[in-house]
Design a protein around this motif. Sequence first.
Motif, short mmCIF file in Angstrom:
data_model
loop_
_atom_site.label_atom_id
_atom_site.label_comp_id
_atom_site.label_asym_id
_atom_site.label_seq_id
_atom_site.Cartn_x
_atom_site.Cartn_y
_atom_site.Cartn_z
N PRO A 73 30.97 27.56 39.92
CA PRO A 73 30.54 28.96 40.05
C PRO A 73 29.43 29.35 39.08
CG PRO A 73 32.94 28.78 40.00
CD PRO A 73 32.39 27.44 39.63
N SER A 108 38.88 39.53 46.51
CA SER A 108 37.80 38.76 45.91
C SER A 108 36.73 38.48 46.96
CB SER A 108 38.33 37.43 45.33
OG SER A 108 38.54 36.49 46.36
N THR A 125 32.89 39.19 41.85
CA THR A 125 33.99 38.26 42.14
C THR A 125 35.26 39.01 42.52
OG1 THR A 125 34.56 38.17 39.78
CG2 THR A 125 33.08 36.46 40.64
#
Length: 252
Positions: free
Chosen positions: A76, A173, A241
């Motif tokens: 990420p 999310s 996120t």
Amino acid sequence: MPPYDPSTFPPFAVTVDLVVLTVRRHALCALVVRRGETPFQGRWALPGGFVRLDEDLSSAAARELVEETGLCAHDPAKPAVGNGAHLEQLATYGDPARDPRMRVVSVAHLALAPDLPAPRAGGDANSARWAPVEDLLHPGTGREGEQAAPLAFDHARILADGVERARSKIEYSSLATAFCPPEFTVGELRRVYEAVWGVVLDPRNFHRKVTGTPGFLVPSGGTTTRQGGRPAQLFRAGAATVLNPPMLRPEV
């Protein structure tokens, strides 16, 4: 410090099993492999394997992911790559009787990726395929009309846990974008939610929610006609996120 004798403890092995999910033909599908060796020879199972002495759990899961799908676990913190997949640890399964060979503890991982090509078999598997999760979780109701045996080991439980993790996590999310290519339309994202949740969503309400959620989607500046009809605006995943407000799953 008193002497430590490892032989006084029973030996056991550690494996990683992968719940690899993608959306194919508007259905949530999982990767399964047909076992070529005992136990459960000829039965479908989740891909996975034993953890090597020189690797940690994350490395073992990433290695199995590459071997089974050709995908690399996406970091990420780095820009997305074309063959990247979301990979996260799911749960640990340690029933003493889960593997008839010996005591085996499995650390399952969940992997999500956009529409993937036909898989290739590796390791002790002699074939591999994408199968709708509903067919795998409810054997005997397969679309091909054949009576299906349950998944090997405790893989039905692991698959069910992975599917529920995906279904619940896309509520709060931005994980749903892991099923999409780097640039996608709102309609394509909606079809991901519909496939994962198993529901039909109102297009206008969905468009309003996802484009109005701060940091969820970012316009890429382009359009596409790949879905037919008028050109549709393209987006990419934003920096958020956690979705606020969340995308609540409809009751069915």
